[in-house]
Design a protein around this motif. Structure first.
Motif, PDB file in Angstrom:
ATOM      1  N   GLY B 159       3.670   9.674  -4.074  1.00  0.00           N
ATOM      2  CA  GLY B 159       4.863   8.935  -4.497  1.00  0.00           C
ATOM      3  C   GLY B 159       4.653   7.437  -4.377  1.00  0.00           C
ATOM      4  N   ALA B 160       4.020   7.027  -3.270  1.00  0.00           N
ATOM      5  CA  ALA B 160       3.779   5.588  -3.064  1.00  0.00           C
ATOM      6  C   ALA B 160       2.849   5.034  -4.133  1.00  0.00           C
ATOM      7  CB  ALA B 160       3.190   5.355  -1.676  1.00  0.00           C
ATOM      8  N   ILE B 161       1.805   5.792  -4.465  1.00  0.00           N
ATOM      9  CA  ILE B 161       0.829   5.300  -5.453  1.00  0.00           C
ATOM     10  C   ILE B 161       1.463   5.246  -6.850  1.00  0.00           C
ATOM     11  CG2 ILE B 161      -1.341   5.856  -6.626  1.00  0.00           C
ATOM     12  CD1 ILE B 161      -2.339   6.955  -3.926  1.00  0.00           C
ATOM     13  N   MET B 176       9.308  -1.296  -6.590  1.00  0.00           N
ATOM     14  CA  MET B 176       8.648  -1.978  -5.466  1.00  0.00           C
ATOM     15  C   MET B 176       9.271  -1.533  -4.150  1.00  0.00           C
ATOM     16  SD  MET B 176       8.338  -5.785  -7.019  1.00  0.00           S
ATOM     17  CE  MET B 176       7.772  -6.005  -8.696  1.00  0.00           C
ATOM     18  N   THR B 177      10.602  -1.452  -4.138  1.00  0.00           N
ATOM     19  CA  THR B 177      11.290  -0.983  -2.934  1.00  0.00           C
ATOM     20  C   THR B 177      10.914   0.465  -2.638  1.00  0.00           C
ATOM     21  OG1 THR B 177      13.108  -2.431  -3.527  1.00  0.00           O
ATOM     22  CG2 THR B 177      13.566  -0.773  -1.856  1.00  0.00           C
ATOM     23  N   MET B 178      10.877   1.276  -3.712  1.00  0.00           N
ATOM     24  CA  MET B 178      10.593   2.705  -3.510  1.00  0.00           C
ATOM     25  C   MET B 178       9.182   2.924  -2.984  1.00  0.00           C
ATOM     26  SD  MET B 178      12.456   4.582  -6.676  1.00  0.00           S
ATOM     27  CE  MET B 178      12.115   6.199  -6.072  1.00  0.00           C
ATOM     28  N   THR B 179       8.226   2.185  -3.532  1.00  0.00           N
ATOM     29  CA  THR B 179       6.841   2.395  -3.082  1.00  0.00           C
ATOM     30  C   THR B 179       6.692   2.000  -1.608  1.00  0.00           C
ATOM     31  OG1 THR B 179       4.527   1.972  -3.566  1.00  0.00           O
ATOM     32  CG2 THR B 179       5.978   0.150  -3.944  1.00  0.00           C
ATOM     33  N   SER B 180       7.411   0.951  -1.201  1.00  0.00           N
ATOM     34  CA  SER B 180       7.348   0.554   0.212  1.00  0.00           C
ATOM     35  C   SER B 180       7.989   1.632   1.093  1.00  0.00           C
ATOM     36  CB  SER B 180       8.069  -0.768   0.426  1.00  0.00           C
ATOM     37  OG  SER B 180       7.520  -1.744  -0.395  1.00  0.00           O
ATOM     38  N   LEU B 206      -3.395   0.232  -1.333  1.00  0.00           N
ATOM     39  CA  LEU B 206      -2.010   0.411  -1.774  1.00  0.00           C
ATOM     40  C   LEU B 206      -1.133  -0.716  -1.239  1.00  0.00           C
ATOM     41  CD1 LEU B 206       0.236   2.270  -2.977  1.00  0.00           C
ATOM     42  CD2 LEU B 206       0.391   3.324  -0.737  1.00  0.00           C
ATOM     43  N   TRP B 207      -1.331  -1.039   0.043  1.00  0.00           N
ATOM     44  CA  TRP B 207      -0.518  -2.078   0.674  1.00  0.00           C
ATOM     45  C   TRP B 207      -0.762  -3.437   0.003  1.00  0.00           C
ATOM     46  CZ3 TRP B 207      -1.351  -6.547   3.623  1.00  0.00           C
ATOM     47  CH2 TRP B 207      -0.236  -7.017   4.328  1.00  0.00           C
ATOM     48  N   ALA B 208      -2.019  -3.699  -0.321  1.00  0.00           N
ATOM     49  CA  ALA B 208      -2.342  -4.977  -0.971  1.00  0.00           C
ATOM     50  C   ALA B 208      -1.647  -5.072  -2.327  1.00  0.00           C
ATOM     51  CB  ALA B 208      -3.850  -5.107  -1.134  1.00  0.00           C
ATOM     52  N   VAL B 209      -1.656  -3.968  -3.072  1.00  0.00           N
ATOM     53  CA  VAL B 209      -0.994  -3.968  -4.381  1.00  0.00           C
ATOM     54  C   VAL B 209       0.513  -4.188  -4.210  1.00  0.00           C
ATOM     55  CG1 VAL B 209      -0.391  -2.496  -6.353  1.00  0.00           C
ATOM     56  CG2 VAL B 209      -2.732  -2.538  -5.505  1.00  0.00           C
ATOM     57  N   GLN B 210       1.098  -3.464  -3.233  1.00  0.00           N
ATOM     58  CA  GLN B 210       2.543  -3.606  -2.987  1.00  0.00           C
ATOM     59  C   GLN B 210       2.895  -5.049  -2.632  1.00  0.00           C
ATOM     60  OE1 GLN B 210       3.053  -0.808   0.172  1.00  0.00           O
ATOM     61  NE2 GLN B 210       3.522   0.904  -1.192  1.00  0.00           N
ATOM     62  N   LEU B 225       9.946  -4.827   3.470  1.00  0.00           N
ATOM     63  CA  LEU B 225       9.577  -3.422   3.678  1.00  0.00           C
ATOM     64  C   LEU B 225       8.064  -3.246   3.664  1.00  0.00           C
ATOM     65  CD1 LEU B 225      12.261  -1.588   1.506  1.00  0.00           C
ATOM     66  CD2 LEU B 225      12.096  -1.638   3.990  1.00  0.00           C
ATOM     67  N   THR B 226       7.399  -3.965   2.762  1.00  0.00           N
ATOM     68  CA  THR B 226       5.937  -3.846   2.683  1.00  0.00           C
ATOM     69  C   THR B 226       5.293  -4.382   3.956  1.00  0.00           C
ATOM     70  OG1 THR B 226       6.071  -4.128   0.294  1.00  0.00           O
ATOM     71  CG2 THR B 226       3.919  -4.430   1.289  1.00  0.00           C
ATOM     72  N   THR B 227       5.818  -5.496   4.454  1.00  0.00           N
ATOM     73  CA  THR B 227       5.286  -6.038   5.702  1.00  0.00           C
ATOM     74  C   THR B 227       5.489  -5.037   6.838  1.00  0.00           C
ATOM     75  OG1 THR B 227       5.931  -8.220   4.907  1.00  0.00           O
ATOM     76  CG2 THR B 227       5.337  -8.052   7.223  1.00  0.00           C
ATOM     77  N   VAL B 228       6.686  -4.460   6.892  1.00  0.00           N
ATOM     78  CA  VAL B 228       6.972  -3.468   7.945  1.00  0.00           C
ATOM     79  C   VAL B 228       6.042  -2.267   7.815  1.00  0.00           C
ATOM     80  CG1 VAL B 228       8.708  -1.788   8.703  1.00  0.00           C
ATOM     81  CG2 VAL B 228       9.364  -4.146   8.312  1.00  0.00           C
ATOM     82  N   SER B 229       5.838  -1.807   6.575  1.00  0.00           N
ATOM     83  CA  SER B 229       4.987  -0.620   6.398  1.00  0.00           C
ATOM     84  C   SER B 229       3.558  -0.917   6.838  1.00  0.00           C
ATOM     85  CB  SER B 229       5.026  -0.130   4.946  1.00  0.00           C
ATOM     86  OG  SER B 229       4.148  -0.863   4.142  1.00  0.00           O
ATOM     87  N   GLY B 230       3.074  -2.112   6.542  1.00  0.00           N
ATOM     88  CA  GLY B 230       1.720  -2.474   6.972  1.00  0.00           C
ATOM     89  C   GLY B 230       1.596  -2.506   8.485  1.00  0.00           C
TER      90      GLY B 230
END
Lengths: 231, 481
Positions: B159-161, B176-180, B206-210, B225-230
């Motif tokens: 789903g993220a990809i 973008m929100t969903m992928t994060s 994946l994180w770099a792309v997000q 969200l991306t920062t938090v996920s990383g």
């Protein structure tokens, strides 16, 4: 008033006019997105069919239990005699760690029954032909004193509605560990996929899609004997 | 000529020169993105990363820009949905269900396209959401029909990809929100099961792309969200690897410190090119690095596992199964820090000596972890115990960097930087106080170490600071340390 509102894109939101929204994305981007989303199921079907259609067929006795975990689709756990191997009775490595790779070598024995004769942590060298031996690759689930529990790729079986409907009729109480047989398709790298289930004399084949014109893709012709090591 | 921009909930109009962009990020980046595109169209300027927005021919799209086009797309969408739900309810053929789902995908994307042409963003997001839902239905029936086990890990990673790809293709902050969110869920799933997913190797890319997409769209929520996920992924992975005895706790903490430094330097480089959220990334990276350094200092003040350290398996560096991968990742990270310094040097924001210092500071904690026996042997030859000396040196480095952050925050008037510096100094005081109180001679060591570190920080900051001051316009917000 409307002229003032146009200067507030946060308020207008979905009713933004062209001059504030800029030029929108091209049609080709949507087309690519549609093709991507369409390709995903077909890619999954193709890869699965390729794996099921190609490979050596191996038939094993199997017991089935319904999986009651976090799976997104109904699943059945297929347990075969090859899931537990007594490492002292076979050649090869005897020290395994949980989660590590394991390769189980099978060889034809008397009465055309295939038995595991060796286990190894390393992949076999090329030259181990399907007529001489068959290799299943898996991961060590648990290590006991004299035996190891192995998980291959085929145990998590996602039954279709038709299969689910047939299971209770052909094998009463299957969810408690019903017995049947499973035909696996074993690829050269040791991966095994379910080709068919044999329940009470009825064969439920795994659906596949026609792959390509004959001759472009090799279809596995070799077939291992009907039963594998007795439990 | 002057134009006036007034923001929502703001009673004070902001006046800007013609040609100056006054952009503010919103929650999802949608409004910011629209404003950006409108601005580019009016002024012919490129966006954050220098790309021009797509500008398709208007002549061929006339039908889709009229109300009839929207009605047509809406009609087709409703029909495709009705067909999909009808098939799900009344057909037993899995193939028919899959095709019905795919039909709804195309209908929904057509609606999204037409709504996008007419700038009806709610309808566009509705179409995009419906397309993703319909694709999920088709994939689910494919999995059930063709015996493809859907593990949570596979679903969340996939789903993220897929949503990241869609976000890149359709420039939709919704995706973008969903992928994060998918990435966060995936990380949490792995952490809760105390297991590193077999697909974990895809996460960094994946994180770099997000992050790239979110920063490009200047979308606050996806960036956050991306920062938090990383951070979650990094913390959870290191925790699981430590508990599973793949790396030692010291390796995990020193690795975290290095990643924090790397994140800080990337944030600095982002600020140099005025990329959105550069300061936020710098601050996050700095906080991670300082927290990890403080934890490391706590260990080295006593030189043996104590307190919470006893909860983790005691393992020497050389016995760690992931010794080689850890070393490779550390070397690569230090090299990346060097690359960032080189790029900053090319922009005149950092001197060569400054770059060398930063690389040295970045490699300090992993080097201490890797060469503990050699350091201990060297110090033993001089009758010095590694503990608490190493702890005091780490503490001095943290103090010097905190002072640097405090001065930088005062100079730039950034409350966040000052607060972070005060918090780090307070934590440092709490940790080091006991050691200094028990052994007053440690105060001399600590003081000298702070002085040396502060001088080093001052030397490397000096040249870049002067250069930057000469080049940057007033109130530009550029950072030079």
């Amino acid at each position: 008033m409307s002229a003032d509102l146009r200067k507030h894109p946060q308020i207008l939101g979905p009713f933004m006019l062209r001059e504030y929204a800029g030029k929108p994305l091209g049609f080709w981007r949507y087309l690519l997105a549609a093709l991507l989303l369409t390709a995903l199921p077909f890619l999954a079907m193709y890869i699965r069919s390729l794996r099921v259609e190609n490979g050596t067929e191996l038939r094993l006795p199997v017991s089935m239990e319904r999986v009651e975990d976090r799976a997104f689709a109904p699943q059945i756990w297929l347990q075969t005699p090859l899931n537990t191997i007594a490492i002292k009775s076979v050649a090869g490595d005897n020290n395994f760690v949980e989660g590590g790779r394991v390769f189980v070598f099978l060889s034809p024995g008397p009465s055309a029954v295939w038995y595991p004769y060796a286990v190894s942590r390393r992949a076999p060298q090329k030259g181990c032909e399907i007529t001489d031996c068959l290799v299943l690759s898996g991961r060590v689930a648990t290590v006991k004193q004299n035996e190891i529990d192995i998980v291959y790729q085929f145990e998590n079986y996602v039954p279709s509605k038709a299969v689910l409907a047939k299971l209770p009729e052909t094998n009463n109480g299957y969810s408690k560990g019903a017995r049947a047989e499973v035909s696996l398709s074993v690829s050269k790298d040791g991966r095994a996929y379910v080709r068919a289930l044999h329940l009470g004399g009825e064969t439920i084949s795994q659906p596949t899609i026609p792959l390509t014109l004959d001759g472009l893709i090799h279809r596995g012709e070799s077939k291992a004997p009907a039963t594998n090591p007795p439990t | 000529m002057h134009s006036q921009h007034t923001t929502a909930n703001d009673n004070h109009p902001v006046t800007a020169q013609s040609g100056d962009a006054v952009f503010h990020g919103d929650t999802t980046g949608q409004a910011s993105y629209r404003k950006d595109r409108a601005y580019q169209n009016a002024n012919g300027r490129k966006n954050t990363f220098g790309r021009q927005s797509a500008a398709p021919s208007e002549a061929n799209m006339g039908f889709f820009t009229r109300p009839i086009g929207l009605i047509f797309a809406l009609g087709l969408w409703v029909m495709s949905l009705a067909l999909c739900f009808g098939t799900l309810g009344y057909s037993n053929s899995p193939y028919l269900r899959i095709f019905a789902g795919l039909g709804a995908v195309w209908g929904s994307l057509l609606l999204a396209f037409v709504a996008g042409r007419q700038d009806r963003m709610t309808l566009r997001d509705l179409g995009l959401s419906a397309a993703l839902s319909a694709a999920s239905i088709a994939l689910w029936f494919t999995a059930v029909t063709f015996n493809i086990p859907l593990s949570p890990s596979l679903v969340l990673c996939g789903g993220a990809i897929v949503t990241a790809l869609l976000a890149g293709l359709l420039r939709a902050p919704l995706f973008m929100t969903m992928t994060s969110l998918f990435a966060i869920s995936w990380t949490l799933d792995s952490a809760l099961n105390m297991k590193i997913s077999s697909l974990a190797w895809t996460f960094p890319a994946l994180w770099a792309v997000q992050m790239f997409l979110s920063v490009d769209a200047r979308a606050k929520l996806p960036i956050f969200l991306t920062t938090v996920s990383g951070l979650l992924w990094l913390g959870a992975s290191l925790f699981v690897l430590t508990i599973n005895q793949q790396v030692s706790a010291l390796m995990a903490v020193s690795g975290l410190a290095l990643f924090g430094v790397l994140h800080t330097r990337i944030g600095k480089s982002m600020q140099d090119v005025r990329a959105y959220s550069g300061l936020f990334q710098t601050n996050i990276g700095w906080s991670i690095a300082v927290i990890a350094a403080l934890v490391m200092q706590d260990y080295w003040l006593s030189g043996m596992p104590h307190g919470t350290w006893n909860l983790f398996p005691n393992m020497s560096f050389i016995d760690a199964p992931l010794l080689a991968p850890w070393s490779a990742v550390m070397v690569a990270s230090v090299a990346l820090v060097g690359c960032c310094s080189f790029l900053r040097g090319r922009l005149g924001k950092q001197s060569f000596l400054g770059g060398i210092c930063i690389v040295g500071f970045a490699a300090l904690l992993p080097a201490i972890t890797a060469f503990t026996p050699q350091i201990t042997e060297f110090l033993a030859g001089k009758d010095i115990s590694p503990a608490p000396l190493i702890g005091l040196v780490i503490g001095a480095t943290v103090t010097a960097f905190s002072l640097g952050m405090l001065i930088n925050g005062l100079r730039r008037g950034k409350t966040s930087m000052m607060l972070m510096a005060f918090a780090a100094l307070a934590a440092e005081a709490i940790i080091v106080m006991e050691s200094l109180y028990d052994n007053p001679e440690n105060l001399t060591v600590f003081g000298f170490a702070v002085l040396i570190s502060a001088l080093t920080v001052g030397v490397y900051a000096h040249k870049g600071y002067e250069r930057g001051l000469a080049q940057a316009p007033a109130n530009s917000g550029a950072v030079y340390a």
